[in-house]
Design a protein around this motif. Structure first.
Motif, PDB file in Angstrom:
ATOM      1  N   ASP A 272      34.106  55.692  24.957  1.00  0.00           N
ATOM      2  CA  ASP A 272      34.601  56.518  26.056  1.00  0.00           C
ATOM      3  C   ASP A 272      34.315  55.905  27.420  1.00  0.00           C
ATOM      4  N   PHE A 273      33.297  55.044  27.480  1.00  0.00           N
ATOM      5  CA  PHE A 273      32.959  54.417  28.763  1.00  0.00           C
ATOM      6  C   PHE A 273      33.794  53.172  29.046  1.00  0.00           C
ATOM      7  N   LEU A 274      34.395  52.571  28.041  1.00  0.00           N
ATOM      8  CA  LEU A 274      35.065  51.285  28.230  1.00  0.00           C
ATOM      9  C   LEU A 274      36.074  51.248  29.381  1.00  0.00           C
ATOM     10  N   PRO A 275      36.882  52.284  29.608  1.00  0.00           N
ATOM     11  CA  PRO A 275      37.803  52.210  30.753  1.00  0.00           C
ATOM     12  C   PRO A 275      37.101  51.983  32.087  1.00  0.00           C
ATOM     13  N   GLU A 276      35.829  52.385  32.194  1.00  0.00           N
ATOM     14  CA  GLU A 276      35.087  52.176  33.432  1.00  0.00           C
ATOM     15  C   GLU A 276      34.752  50.697  33.651  1.00  0.00           C
ATOM     16  N   CYS A 277      34.873  49.902  32.601  1.00  0.00           N
ATOM     17  CA  CYS A 277      34.584  48.467  32.724  1.00  0.00           C
ATOM     18  C   CYS A 277      35.762  47.694  33.302  1.00  0.00           C
ATOM     19  N   PHE A 278      36.949  48.305  33.323  1.00  0.00           N
ATOM     20  CA  PHE A 278      38.136  47.552  33.718  1.00  0.00           C
ATOM     21  C   PHE A 278      38.072  47.085  35.167  1.00  0.00           C
ATOM     22  N   ALA A 279      37.700  47.975  36.073  1.00  0.00           N
ATOM     23  CA  ALA A 279      37.703  47.610  37.494  1.00  0.00           C
ATOM     24  C   ALA A 279      36.759  46.440  37.806  1.00  0.00           C
ATOM     25  N   PRO A 280      35.494  46.481  37.378  1.00  0.00           N
ATOM     26  CA  PRO A 280      34.636  45.335  37.682  1.00  0.00           C
ATOM     27  C   PRO A 280      35.090  44.047  37.008  1.00  0.00           C
ATOM     28  N   LEU A 281      35.579  44.120  35.782  1.00  0.00           N
ATOM     29  CA  LEU A 281      36.023  42.896  35.108  1.00  0.00           C
ATOM     30  C   LEU A 281      37.257  42.320  35.782  1.00  0.00           C
ATOM     31  N   SER A 282      38.205  43.158  36.154  1.00  0.00           N
ATOM     32  CA  SER A 282      39.413  42.653  36.800  1.00  0.00           C
ATOM     33  C   SER A 282      39.094  42.090  38.177  1.00  0.00           C
ATOM     34  N   THR A 283      38.047  42.607  38.805  1.00  0.00           N
ATOM     35  CA  THR A 283      37.616  42.072  40.089  1.00  0.00           C
ATOM     36  C   THR A 283      37.207  40.604  39.966  1.00  0.00           C
ATOM     37  N   LEU A 284      36.681  40.242  38.818  1.00  0.00           N
ATOM     38  CA  LEU A 284      36.172  38.888  38.618  1.00  0.00           C
ATOM     39  C   LEU A 284      37.256  37.904  38.181  1.00  0.00           C
ATOM     40  N   LEU A 285      38.478  38.365  38.017  1.00  0.00           N
ATOM     41  CA  LEU A 285      39.519  37.504  37.465  1.00  0.00           C
ATOM     42  C   LEU A 285      40.170  36.587  38.483  1.00  0.00           C
ATOM     43  N   THR A 286      40.199  36.991  39.745  1.00  0.00           N
ATOM     44  CA  THR A 286      41.012  36.299  40.733  1.00  0.00           C
ATOM     45  C   THR A 286      40.167  35.497  41.710  1.00  0.00           C
ATOM     46  N   PRO A 287      40.456  34.199  41.872  1.00  0.00           N
ATOM     47  CA  PRO A 287      39.721  33.406  42.865  1.00  0.00           C
ATOM     48  C   PRO A 287      40.175  33.767  44.270  1.00  0.00           C
ATOM     49  N   SER A 288      39.474  33.242  45.251  1.00  0.00           N
ATOM     50  CA  SER A 288      39.788  33.527  46.643  1.00  0.00           C
ATOM     51  C   SER A 288      41.133  32.947  47.045  1.00  0.00           C
ATOM     52  N   GLN A 289      41.831  33.659  47.914  1.00  0.00           N
ATOM     53  CA  GLN A 289      43.045  33.122  48.507  1.00  0.00           C
ATOM     54  C   GLN A 289      42.724  32.028  49.515  1.00  0.00           C
ATOM     55  N   ALA A 290      41.530  32.116  50.075  1.00  0.00           N
ATOM     56  CA  ALA A 290      41.067  31.100  51.032  1.00  0.00           C
ATOM     57  C   ALA A 290      39.690  30.666  50.573  1.00  0.00           C
ATOM     58  N   GLU A 291      39.651  29.624  49.756  1.00  0.00           N
ATOM     59  CA  GLU A 291      38.421  29.245  49.084  1.00  0.00           C
ATOM     60  C   GLU A 291      37.322  28.828  50.047  1.00  0.00           C
ATOM     61  N   GLU A 292      37.718  28.446  51.256  1.00  0.00           N
ATOM     62  CA  GLU A 292      36.699  27.979  52.191  1.00  0.00           C
ATOM     63  C   GLU A 292      35.954  29.117  52.860  1.00  0.00           C
ATOM     64  N   SER A 293      36.439  30.343  52.747  1.00  0.00           N
ATOM     65  CA  SER A 293      35.781  31.464  53.407  1.00  0.00           C
ATOM     66  C   SER A 293      34.880  32.189  52.429  1.00  0.00           C
ATOM     67  N   SER A 294      33.766  32.712  52.911  1.00  0.00           N
ATOM     68  CA  SER A 294      32.822  33.459  52.085  1.00  0.00           C
ATOM     69  C   SER A 294      32.948  34.934  52.403  1.00  0.00           C
ATOM     70  N   PRO A 295      32.892  35.791  51.411  1.00  0.00           N
ATOM     71  CA  PRO A 295      33.010  37.224  51.671  1.00  0.00           C
ATOM     72  C   PRO A 295      31.779  37.764  52.364  1.00  0.00           C
ATOM     73  N   THR A 296      31.991  38.739  53.198  1.00  0.00           N
ATOM     74  CA  THR A 296      30.877  39.450  53.794  1.00  0.00           C
ATOM     75  C   THR A 296      30.543  40.607  52.873  1.00  0.00           C
ATOM     76  N   PRO A 297      29.358  41.213  53.028  1.00  0.00           N
ATOM     77  CA  PRO A 297      28.983  42.308  52.128  1.00  0.00           C
ATOM     78  C   PRO A 297      29.968  43.464  52.112  1.00  0.00           C
ATOM     79  N   ASP A 298      30.769  43.626  53.201  1.00  0.00           N
ATOM     80  CA  ASP A 298      31.692  44.748  53.259  1.00  0.00           C
ATOM     81  C   ASP A 298      33.064  44.425  52.671  1.00  0.00           C
ATOM     82  N   GLU A 299      33.315  43.151  52.334  1.00  0.00           N
ATOM     83  CA  GLU A 299      34.599  42.779  51.781  1.00  0.00           C
ATOM     84  C   GLU A 299      34.641  43.032  50.281  1.00  0.00           C
ATOM     85  N   PRO A 300      35.811  43.393  49.754  1.00  0.00           N
ATOM     86  CA  PRO A 300      35.899  43.556  48.295  1.00  0.00           C
ATOM     87  C   PRO A 300      35.648  42.228  47.598  1.00  0.00           C
ATOM     88  N   LEU A 301      34.970  42.298  46.464  1.00  0.00           N
ATOM     89  CA  LEU A 301      34.609  41.058  45.778  1.00  0.00           C
ATOM     90  C   LEU A 301      35.806  40.369  45.155  1.00  0.00           C
TER      91      LEU A 301
END
Length: 214
Positions: free
Chosen positions: A157-186
């Motif tokens: 029943d908890f597995l659907p809650e895993c989708f958002a964090p896992l999908s967040t990790l799928l995509t590399p940066s559009q601008a690889e030279e920039s680093s995210p700030t703590p307030d930016e989505p991962l």
């Protein structure tokens, strides 16, 4: 939902499991071992041996899954060791596989419906006073099987809650030279290819869940 002091894993009571996972999450295994020289578990081996144990799902597995799914995208996950985030995602992936390939979920739900019976609570109270593995169970430990069934259901029943964090990790940066700030989505972070591969493997399994097939 159980707490760590009311849960068990494959080798017995899971008390203190939150401390072990916090040490893993912050990359502080050496510090934990220094402060707990006689500890039965190391953070990394606790995750893979006690909480997963060749695909065995226990009440502590549910707690571990909830803990890591909520933390794995934190910008400081693993401290200075980037491999710990990858390991956490592979662990989540293996739990997903075990839960989704298990048979007779409907039967597990029927069994789990008995977990609030007094006999089950009494069994758990006694079991948590021991250091006894589930591999040593016998016919007298049938109430424990009720809690194992409940753990399978809770993980499913908890597995659907895993989708958002896992999908967040799928995509590399559009601008690889920039680093995210703590307030930016991962999602904007430049995740390593190895991590994205682990997240892709986990997500490929996860979308077979009925709640995610759309």
């Amino acid at each position: 939902m159980s707490s760590w002091d009311r849960a068990f894993h494959a080798y017995g009571p899971a008390r203190g499991g939150d401390q072990l996972l916090n040490a893993f999450r912050h990359g502080r295994e050496d510090m934990y071992l220094r402060d707990h020289p006689h500890a039965a578990w190391q953070p990394y081996t606790f995750l893979w041996t006690a909480l997963y144990c060749d695909g065995r799902i226990t009440p502590a597995t549910v707690l571990g899954l909830r803990h890591l799914a909520s933390a794995v995208t934190a910008d400081d996950f693993g401290g200075s060791d980037p491999t710990l985030r990858v390991a956490a995602v592979w662990w989540i992936r293996d739990v997903i596989r075990s839960v989704l390939t298990a048979t007779d979920l409907d039967g597990a739900r029927l069994t789990a419906a008995r977990r609030n019976e007094p006999a089950v609570h009494e069994w758990l109270d006694e079991y948590l006073r021991q250091e006894r593995s589930i591999f040593d169970w016998d016919a007298d430990d049938a109430p424990g099987q009720v809690l194992i069934a409940g753990a399978r259901v809770d993980c499913f029943d908890f597995l659907p809650e895993c989708f958002a964090p896992l999908s967040t990790l799928l995509t590399p940066s559009q601008a690889e030279e920039s680093s995210p700030t703590p307030d930016e989505p991962l999602l904007t972070a430049s995740w390593p290819e190895e991590l994205r591969a682990a997240a892709a493997s986990a997500t490929a399994l996860l979308v077979a869940h009925p709640g995610l097939r759309r």
